[in-house]
Design a protein around this motif. Structure first.
Motif, PDB file in Angstrom:
ATOM      1  N   ALA A 143     -27.452 -85.062   1.361  1.00 39.65           N
ATOM      2  CA  ALA A 143     -28.054 -86.250   1.259  1.00 39.65           C
ATOM      3  C   ALA A 143     -29.547 -85.863   0.945  1.00 39.65           C
ATOM      4  O   ALA A 143     -30.404 -86.746   0.533  1.00 39.65           O
ATOM      5  N   THR A 144     -30.010 -84.822   1.534  1.00 39.77           N
ATOM      6  CA  THR A 144     -31.326 -84.342   1.751  1.00 39.77           C
ATOM      7  C   THR A 144     -32.009 -83.673   0.407  1.00 39.77           C
ATOM      8  O   THR A 144     -33.194 -83.479   0.225  1.00 39.77           O
ATOM      9  N   ARG A 145     -30.785 -83.354  -0.786  1.00 40.45           N
ATOM     10  CA  ARG A 145     -31.293 -82.463  -1.588  1.00 40.45           C
ATOM     11  C   ARG A 145     -32.128 -83.375  -2.791  1.00 40.45           C
ATOM     12  O   ARG A 145     -32.972 -82.451  -3.533  1.00 40.45           O
ATOM     13  N   SER A 146     -31.914 -84.396  -3.047  1.00 34.92           N
ATOM     14  CA  SER A 146     -32.495 -85.174  -4.255  1.00 34.92           C
ATOM     15  C   SER A 146     -34.029 -84.988  -4.021  1.00 34.92           C
ATOM     16  O   SER A 146     -34.594 -85.334  -2.865  1.00 34.92           O
ATOM     17  N   PRO A 184     -33.169 -75.866   0.165  1.00 34.75           N
ATOM     18  CA  PRO A 184     -33.620 -75.840   1.448  1.00 34.75           C
ATOM     19  C   PRO A 184     -32.773 -75.057   2.519  1.00 34.75           C
ATOM     20  O   PRO A 184     -31.808 -74.592   1.848  1.00 34.75           O
ATOM     21  N   LEU A 185     -33.446 -74.971   3.552  1.00 37.64           N
ATOM     22  CA  LEU A 185     -32.785 -74.015   4.553  1.00 37.64           C
ATOM     23  C   LEU A 185     -31.744 -74.513   5.284  1.00 37.64           C
ATOM     24  O   LEU A 185     -30.668 -73.844   5.656  1.00 37.64           O
ATOM     25  N   GLY A 186     -31.993 -75.707   5.695  1.00 36.01           N
ATOM     26  CA  GLY A 186     -30.936 -76.457   6.521  1.00 36.01           C
ATOM     27  C   GLY A 186     -31.522 -77.127   7.431  1.00 36.01           C
ATOM     28  O   GLY A 186     -32.440 -78.192   7.480  1.00 36.01           O
ATOM     29  N   CYS A 187     -31.038 -76.873   8.826  1.00 27.99           N
ATOM     30  CA  CYS A 187     -31.624 -77.453  10.011  1.00 27.99           C
ATOM     31  C   CYS A 187     -32.554 -76.642  10.692  1.00 27.99           C
ATOM     32  O   CYS A 187     -32.464 -75.745  11.185  1.00 27.99           O
ATOM     33  N   THR A 188     -33.760 -77.366  10.852  1.00 26.23           N
ATOM     34  CA  THR A 188     -34.922 -76.638  11.401  1.00 26.23           C
ATOM     35  C   THR A 188     -35.601 -77.257  12.470  1.00 26.23           C
ATOM     36  O   THR A 188     -35.440 -78.317  12.937  1.00 26.23           O
ATOM     37  N   LEU A 189     -36.252 -76.405  13.363  1.00 23.56           N
ATOM     38  CA  LEU A 189     -36.695 -76.603  14.773  1.00 23.56           C
ATOM     39  C   LEU A 189     -38.215 -76.578  14.588  1.00 23.56           C
ATOM     40  O   LEU A 189     -38.733 -75.450  14.243  1.00 23.56           O
ATOM     41  N   ILE A 190     -38.920 -77.575  15.037  1.00 24.95           N
ATOM     42  CA  ILE A 190     -40.477 -77.329  15.001  1.00 24.95           C
ATOM     43  C   ILE A 190     -41.020 -77.802  16.301  1.00 24.95           C
ATOM     44  O   ILE A 190     -40.987 -78.811  17.056  1.00 24.95           O
ATOM     45  N   PRO A 203     -46.176 -79.410   9.813  1.00 23.57           N
ATOM     46  CA  PRO A 203     -44.981 -78.688   9.513  1.00 23.57           C
ATOM     47  C   PRO A 203     -43.834 -79.596   8.992  1.00 23.57           C
ATOM     48  O   PRO A 203     -43.188 -79.029   8.272  1.00 23.57           O
ATOM     49  N   LEU A 204     -43.840 -80.883   9.501  1.00 24.67           N
ATOM     50  CA  LEU A 204     -42.580 -81.565   9.215  1.00 24.67           C
ATOM     51  C   LEU A 204     -42.949 -82.281   7.863  1.00 24.67           C
ATOM     52  O   LEU A 204     -41.582 -82.016   6.877  1.00 24.67           O
ATOM     53  N   VAL A 205     -43.876 -82.382   7.405  1.00 23.44           N
ATOM     54  CA  VAL A 205     -44.117 -82.530   5.803  1.00 23.44           C
ATOM     55  C   VAL A 205     -43.433 -81.258   5.099  1.00 23.44           C
ATOM     56  O   VAL A 205     -42.700 -81.647   3.950  1.00 23.44           O
ATOM     57  N   GLY A 206     -43.878 -79.967   5.223  1.00 26.33           N
ATOM     58  CA  GLY A 206     -42.993 -79.008   4.794  1.00 26.33           C
ATOM     59  C   GLY A 206     -41.562 -79.096   4.930  1.00 26.33           C
ATOM     60  O   GLY A 206     -40.754 -78.878   3.666  1.00 26.33           O
ATOM     61  N   ALA A 207     -41.095 -79.427   6.069  1.00 22.07           N
ATOM     62  CA  ALA A 207     -39.602 -79.518   6.107  1.00 22.07           C
ATOM     63  C   ALA A 207     -38.746 -80.687   5.289  1.00 22.07           C
ATOM     64  O   ALA A 207     -37.886 -80.378   4.821  1.00 22.07           O
ATOM     65  N   ILE A 208     -39.578 -81.638   5.314  1.00 22.50           N
ATOM     66  CA  ILE A 208     -38.920 -82.911   4.427  1.00 22.50           C
ATOM     67  C   ILE A 208     -39.196 -82.623   2.951  1.00 22.50           C
ATOM     68  O   ILE A 208     -38.139 -82.825   2.392  1.00 22.50           O
ATOM     69  N   SER A 209     -40.176 -81.918   2.655  1.00 29.11           N
ATOM     70  CA  SER A 209     -40.595 -81.581   1.467  1.00 29.11           C
ATOM     71  C   SER A 209     -39.536 -80.563   0.622  1.00 29.11           C
ATOM     72  O   SER A 209     -39.149 -80.757  -0.667  1.00 29.11           O
ATOM     73  N   ALA A 210     -39.090 -79.660   1.543  1.00 29.38           N
ATOM     74  CA  ALA A 210     -38.197 -78.633   1.014  1.00 29.38           C
ATOM     75  C   ALA A 210     -36.795 -78.941   1.145  1.00 29.38           C
ATOM     76  O   ALA A 210     -35.757 -78.340   0.763  1.00 29.38           O
ATOM     77  N   GLY A 211     -36.622 -80.383   1.652  1.00 29.33           N
ATOM     78  CA  GLY A 211     -35.294 -80.805   1.873  1.00 29.33           C
ATOM     79  C   GLY A 211     -34.309 -80.505   3.076  1.00 29.33           C
ATOM     80  O   GLY A 211     -33.119 -80.368   3.039  1.00 29.33           O
ATOM     81  N   ASN A 212     -35.140 -80.344   3.989  1.00 26.15           N
ATOM     82  CA  ASN A 212     -34.531 -80.080   5.426  1.00 26.15           C
ATOM     83  C   ASN A 212     -34.345 -81.076   6.376  1.00 26.15           C
ATOM     84  O   ASN A 212     -34.986 -82.022   6.108  1.00 26.15           O
TER      85      ASN A 212
END
Length: 462
Positions: free
Chosen positions: A28-31, A113-119, A133-142
């Protein structure tokens, strides 16, 4: 305002991580559309709750509206806008050259995307350093699990409420709590851990990540030096150093930690530095609406204990109940003293002298590599300092400002951290660059197979 530390139950944490892993696996996060819509919602959450954000930061750290907006809110909003503008371009597969001996294959790099990330965020800029950092995580599809600091409970509680309101927990969620909650989270496997904080805790995070071979980005700190050379513009140097040191009451990972000033200009510089503090905050900074407070009584006690070393040239006033220590210039500081041991992370500014620039660079190089390095003087000399001394980032004739340019990578080196983010670097930090070779099925070169009949020809092409 919130005063108690919220504690997310372990069972809830386990459930959130399981939900996020299933959601990521669904694709779901890939598009690009999903990511853009999520970033837009994050922007709406910030712009729609600015007053509450400012109030939480005031309660936790005594930040003024202006400082809270400039150093926390605006930085995140600018980062979101930059990602929204460039995301589709960054996501596009990058075609790369293919060697002649591999023809007719073609090659490309997919940004995945890498997958599931922890910030895991710190307390000094609890809003910005959680959401940037969340902006980067969302932007990359995680998917992302956020762990704000327990030492800023008002901001943590607000972040938890806003994320719950604007995101589904299977995509982005916040867990709150003390060290036990942090330790429980770190027992889980993630696809990337992004940590901002102290070197001591960074080692704990890295050890936990190693159990799962999880990659880490560590944004740490260190004693960032500031050199004021003989030919520096002292008015500018004093103003910019005073600002960089007193921002957030000195609780900034890239604040000038100590000053190395040429002995011939020390007295003139100190007078101008004290004058700059007075101009910013008046004769009594405790009454200034623009001067913050220390995060806790423990932080106050640690810094107050250092005031008996050296000579207090300016400042030194304290109020434990108010968590207040004035901007303080400390002269005659011993190089091997307590003030020069660990990162101060407060409004104390030790001053040392040098007679030749080599003395200053040798002192810097005798210590762990800092997160930032500042030089005031001629540009040519500044470039020499950059050649001689390694640091995460640097400014010539300024402080702090390199963090404000999202075209620049931000990160440490050695003991001050590993990995970079901001702007495109954030997208790349949370992405996997996947190499892909596409070969037509209708044509097959026999030379690559045993018994290697054309080996002599292939050897010439390699």
């Amino acid at each position: 305002m919130q005063t108690e530390v919220l504690q997310t139950p372990f069972e809830a944490i386990d459930g959130l991580i399981a939900k996020q892993r299933a959601f990521f696996q669904s694709g779901a996060t890939r598009s690009a559309d999903f990511r853009i819509e999520a970033l837009s919602r994050l922007k709406d959450a910030i712009t729609g709750h600015e007053a509450e954000i400012v109030e939480a930061l005031k309660a936790d750290l005594g930040k003024s509206h202006e400082e809270a907006y400039l150093t926390e809110i605006a930085i995140v909003l600018q980062e979101i806008d930059y990602h929204l503008k460039h995301l589709r371009t960054w996501m596009a597969p990058e075609k790369v050259s293919t060697p002649l001996y591999m023809k007719p294959s073609s090659s490309k790099v997919r940004k995945e995307p890498l997958g599931c990330t922890l910030i895991i965020a710190p307390w000094n800029y609890p809003f910005q350093l959680t959401l940037n950092p969340l902006v980067g995580a969302i932007s990359a599809g995680n998917c992302a699990l956020l762990k704000p600091s327990e030492f800023t409970p008002n901001t943590a509680a607000l972040l938890q409420r806003l994320v719950k309101e604007y995101f589904i927990s299977a995509h982005v969620a916040v867990v709150c709590g003390d060290q036990e909650v942090g330790a429980h989270v770190l027992r889980h496997k993630f696809d990337l851990i992004f940590f901002t904080g102290s070197t001591k805790v960074g080692k704990i995070v890295m050890r936990a990540a190693a159990e799962h071979l999880t990659p880490v980005i560590l944004e740490l700190g260190g004693k960032s030096p500031c050199i004021v050379d003989l030919d520096a513009n002292l008015d500018i140097a004093a103003k910019r150093i005073a600002w960089g040191k007193s921002l957030n009451a000195g609780q900034t990972c890239i604040a000038p930690d100590y000053v190395l000033v040429h002995s011939q200009i020390k007295e003139a510089f100190l007078a101008k530095l004290a004058a700059a503090f007075k101009k910013f905050y008046g004769k009594d900074p405790q009454n200034s609406p623009h001067y913050g407070r220390l995060v806790s009584e423990a932080a106050f006690d640690r810094l107050e204990a250092l005031l008996d070393e050296g000579h207090i040239y300016y400042g030194g006033q304290v109020d434990r109940e108010d968590r207040y220590i004035a901007p303080t210039i400390i002269d005659q500081v011993p190089v091997q003293g307590k003030l020069m041991e660990a990162e101060l992370f407060g409004p104390l500014l030790p001053v040392l002298t040098f007679d030749a620039l080599e003395e200053a660079t040798e002192l810097i190089n005798s210590r762990a590599r800092p997160l930032a390095l500042y030089y005031f003087g001629k540009a040519e000399q500044g470039e020499q300092v950059l050649d001689r001394c390694i640091s995460g980032g640097a400014c010539l004739n300024d402080t702090i400002m390199h963090v404000g340019n999202h075209h620049l990578p931000f990160g440490g080196v050695g003991a001050s951290g590993m990995g970079n983010y901001h702007g495109k670097n954030s997208f790349e930090a949370f992405s996997h660059q996947r190499a892909v070779v596409s070969t037509p099925a209708g044509f097959d070169l026999p030379a690559k197979y045993p018994p290697y009949r054309f080996f002599g020809l292939i050897k010439k092409l390699l």
